[in-house]
Design a protein around this motif. Structure first.
Motif, PDB file in Angstrom:
ATOM      1  N   ASN A  59       0.811  -1.213   0.000  1.00 32.04           N
ATOM      2  CA  ASN A  59       0.000   0.000   0.000  1.00 32.04           C
ATOM      3  C   ASN A  59       0.850   1.271   0.000  1.00 32.04           C
ATOM      4  O   ASN A  59       0.324   2.370  -0.152  1.00 32.04           O
ATOM      5  CB  ASN A  59      -0.931   0.022   1.215  1.00 32.04           C
ATOM      6  CG  ASN A  59      -0.204  -0.203   2.524  1.00 32.04           C
ATOM      7  OD1 ASN A  59       0.525  -1.187   2.669  1.00 32.04           O
ATOM      8  ND2 ASN A  59      -0.390   0.686   3.481  1.00 32.04           N
ATOM      9  N   TYR A  60       2.168   1.122   0.141  1.00 31.44           N
ATOM     10  CA  TYR A  60       3.053   2.285   0.087  1.00 31.44           C
ATOM     11  C   TYR A  60       3.506   2.608  -1.344  1.00 31.44           C
ATOM     12  O   TYR A  60       4.183   3.619  -1.558  1.00 31.44           O
ATOM     13  CB  TYR A  60       4.280   2.065   0.979  1.00 31.44           C
ATOM     14  CG  TYR A  60       3.982   2.262   2.447  1.00 31.44           C
ATOM     15  CD1 TYR A  60       4.123   3.514   3.049  1.00 31.44           C
ATOM     16  CD2 TYR A  60       3.538   1.209   3.233  1.00 31.44           C
ATOM     17  CE1 TYR A  60       3.842   3.713   4.390  1.00 31.44           C
ATOM     18  CE2 TYR A  60       3.249   1.386   4.581  1.00 31.44           C
ATOM     19  CZ  TYR A  60       3.391   2.637   5.151  1.00 31.44           C
ATOM     20  OH  TYR A  60       3.098   2.829   6.485  1.00 31.44           O
ATOM     21  N   MET A  61       3.154   1.802  -2.306  1.00 30.60           N
ATOM     22  CA  MET A  61       3.612   2.050  -3.677  1.00 30.60           C
ATOM     23  C   MET A  61       2.978   3.302  -4.267  1.00 30.60           C
ATOM     24  O   MET A  61       1.807   3.588  -4.035  1.00 30.60           O
ATOM     25  CB  MET A  61       3.305   0.841  -4.567  1.00 30.60           C
ATOM     26  CG  MET A  61       4.279  -0.288  -4.414  1.00 30.60           C
ATOM     27  SD  MET A  61       4.236  -1.483  -5.776  1.00 30.60           S
ATOM     28  CE  MET A  61       2.612  -2.172  -5.600  1.00 30.60           C
ATOM     29  N   ILE A  89       1.816   9.038   2.053  1.00 28.00           N
ATOM     30  CA  ILE A  89       2.358   8.396   3.247  1.00 28.00           C
ATOM     31  C   ILE A  89       3.828   8.029   3.042  1.00 28.00           C
ATOM     32  O   ILE A  89       4.284   7.841   1.922  1.00 28.00           O
ATOM     33  CB  ILE A  89       1.558   7.133   3.640  1.00 28.00           C
ATOM     34  CG1 ILE A  89       1.473   6.143   2.480  1.00 28.00           C
ATOM     35  CG2 ILE A  89       0.165   7.512   4.125  1.00 28.00           C
ATOM     36  CD1 ILE A  89       0.756   4.841   2.823  1.00 28.00           C
ATOM     37  N   VAL A  90       4.556   7.942   4.152  1.00 29.69           N
ATOM     38  CA  VAL A  90       5.971   7.595   4.126  1.00 29.69           C
ATOM     39  C   VAL A  90       6.197   6.411   5.064  1.00 29.69           C
ATOM     40  O   VAL A  90       5.776   6.437   6.231  1.00 29.69           O
ATOM     41  CB  VAL A  90       6.857   8.780   4.559  1.00 29.69           C
ATOM     42  CG1 VAL A  90       8.317   8.350   4.671  1.00 29.69           C
ATOM     43  CG2 VAL A  90       6.716   9.934   3.576  1.00 29.69           C
ATOM     44  N   HIS A 121      12.539  -1.182   3.915  1.00 31.18           N
ATOM     45  CA  HIS A 121      12.016  -1.356   2.554  1.00 31.18           C
ATOM     46  C   HIS A 121      10.505  -1.146   2.618  1.00 31.18           C
ATOM     47  O   HIS A 121       9.798  -1.919   3.262  1.00 31.18           O
ATOM     48  CB  HIS A 121      12.345  -2.750   2.023  1.00 31.18           C
ATOM     49  CG  HIS A 121      12.214  -2.877   0.535  1.00 31.18           C
ATOM     50  ND1 HIS A 121      11.006  -2.906  -0.104  1.00 31.18           N
ATOM     51  CD2 HIS A 121      13.165  -2.972  -0.447  1.00 31.18           C
ATOM     52  CE1 HIS A 121      11.197  -3.022  -1.408  1.00 31.18           C
ATOM     53  NE2 HIS A 121      12.508  -3.056  -1.641  1.00 31.18           N
ATOM     54  N   ALA A 122      10.027  -0.101   1.950  1.00 31.12           N
ATOM     55  CA  ALA A 122       8.627   0.297   2.081  1.00 31.12           C
ATOM     56  C   ALA A 122       7.645  -0.730   1.533  1.00 31.12           C
ATOM     57  O   ALA A 122       6.492  -0.783   1.963  1.00 31.12           O
ATOM     58  CB  ALA A 122       8.407   1.638   1.386  1.00 31.12           C
ATOM     59  N   ASP A 192      11.693  12.339   2.052  1.00 28.19           N
ATOM     60  CA  ASP A 192      11.341  13.674   1.564  1.00 28.19           C
ATOM     61  C   ASP A 192       9.994  13.703   0.852  1.00 28.19           C
ATOM     62  O   ASP A 192       9.617  14.709   0.251  1.00 28.19           O
ATOM     63  CB  ASP A 192      12.425  14.196   0.618  1.00 28.19           C
ATOM     64  CG  ASP A 192      12.635  13.267  -0.591  1.00 28.19           C
ATOM     65  OD1 ASP A 192      11.950  12.221  -0.677  1.00 28.19           O
ATOM     66  OD2 ASP A 192      13.499  13.590  -1.432  1.00 28.19           O
ATOM     67  N   LYS A 193       9.254  12.574   0.916  1.00 26.98           N
ATOM     68  CA  LYS A 193       7.941  12.430   0.286  1.00 26.98           C
ATOM     69  C   LYS A 193       8.003  12.483  -1.236  1.00 26.98           C
ATOM     70  O   LYS A 193       7.000  12.733  -1.900  1.00 26.98           O
ATOM     71  CB  LYS A 193       6.946  13.464   0.826  1.00 26.98           C
ATOM     72  CG  LYS A 193       6.598  13.253   2.296  1.00 26.98           C
ATOM     73  CD  LYS A 193       5.437  14.157   2.724  1.00 26.98           C
ATOM     74  CE  LYS A 193       5.047  13.856   4.160  1.00 26.98           C
ATOM     75  NZ  LYS A 193       3.907  14.699   4.612  1.00 26.98           N
TER      76      LYS A 193
END
Length: 265
Positions: A59-61, A89-90, A121-122, A192-193
């Protein structure tokens, strides 16, 4: 019903006490289990194991930025809506976010443990608890997704499939990389978003085709109704990588339109 004590005896019987283990588990495969997902984790910890599991969080992609869209990357760049969830989101290793419906109840429970160590790793993190958790996880980074699995092999560790098959075995993605394949690139926000490149594996839906080549490497035990298949990581990687070099199509899934399989092969 199986208890934590009975599971602990299974771990001892399998020769896993004190070892580093990457686990892939279906909680349902155990039948009724007293204590649920935590009982599985506690049984390993009480045997002085270091337990690592994949704790992916897709869901962070975010959508790839302009100018960073490599060819043969296993994705349709026009599908903008598919990568919108992570826009604002970060990720940090302190979060407990996970795709629970795919990863399962045991990895989700592992993230809640005090002292657990999660990789940086996000999208495709690994998380570990136990004596060597930090050592296994420390080198995972956005562009080194499988560092924890390489460390597992260095520690003479094991992979345990608990009621699941090769399609859930992340070690086979590292074997693909060792065989010479480039992993795919996905993006998630950096600190840094702004979109940051992350190395990721491909499709695993065809991995059951490894059975004739690698199935004989397994040691098998039962824990309740759950069939455990245990593989020594280092030996498995060497043979799996060679199989991929000699039989590249072994990884292809049954979906003729699978872009990830087509591109990675």
């Amino acid at each position: 019903m199986i208890t934590k004590k009975e599971m602990s005896e299974t771990i001892k019987k399998a020769g896993l006490a004190g070892k580093c283990v990457c686990g892939h588990a279906s909680l349902k495969s155990f039948g009724e289990i007293k204590g649920g997902a935590e009982a599985v984790i506690d049984a390993f910890l009480e045997n002085n194991c270091t337990l690592m599991m994949p704790t992916h969080s897709w869901n962070y992609m975010v959508h790839p930025p302009e100018g960073q869209r490599p060819e043969r990357n296993g994705m349709d760049y026009s599908a903008r809506d598919s990568f919108a969830a992570g826009k604002n989101i970060v990720f940090t290793p302190e979060t407990n976010d996970i795709v629970k419906e795919y990863m399962g109840a045991v990895p989700a429970a592992l993230l809640e443990y005090e002292g657990r160590v999660r990789g940086n790793h996000a999208i495709a993190s690994f998380t570990a608890v136990g004596p060597f958790a930090a050592e296994l996880i420390r080198h995972q980074s956005p562009m080194d997704v499988f560092a924890p699995l390489r460390e597992l092999a260095e520690f003479e560790g094991f992979v345990v499939l608990m009621g699941v098959g090769f399609t859930k075995m992340t070690l086979l993605h590292l074997a693909e990389q060792m065989a010479g394949r480039n992993m795919f690139i996905r993006w998630a926000n950096g600190p840094d978003k702004k979109p940051l490149a992350h190395e990721c594996g491909g499709c695993s839906e065809g991995f059951d085709k490894f059975e004739p080549y690698l199935g004989t490497l397994a040691k098998e035990v039962k824990a309740g109704d759950s069939r455990w298949r245990i593989f020594k990581a280092r030996d498995f990687l060497k043979k799996a990588a060679r199989v991929i070099q000699l039989e590249p199509e072994v990884t292809r899934c049954g979906n003729k339109g699978c872009l990830r399989c087509e591109d990675i092969i």
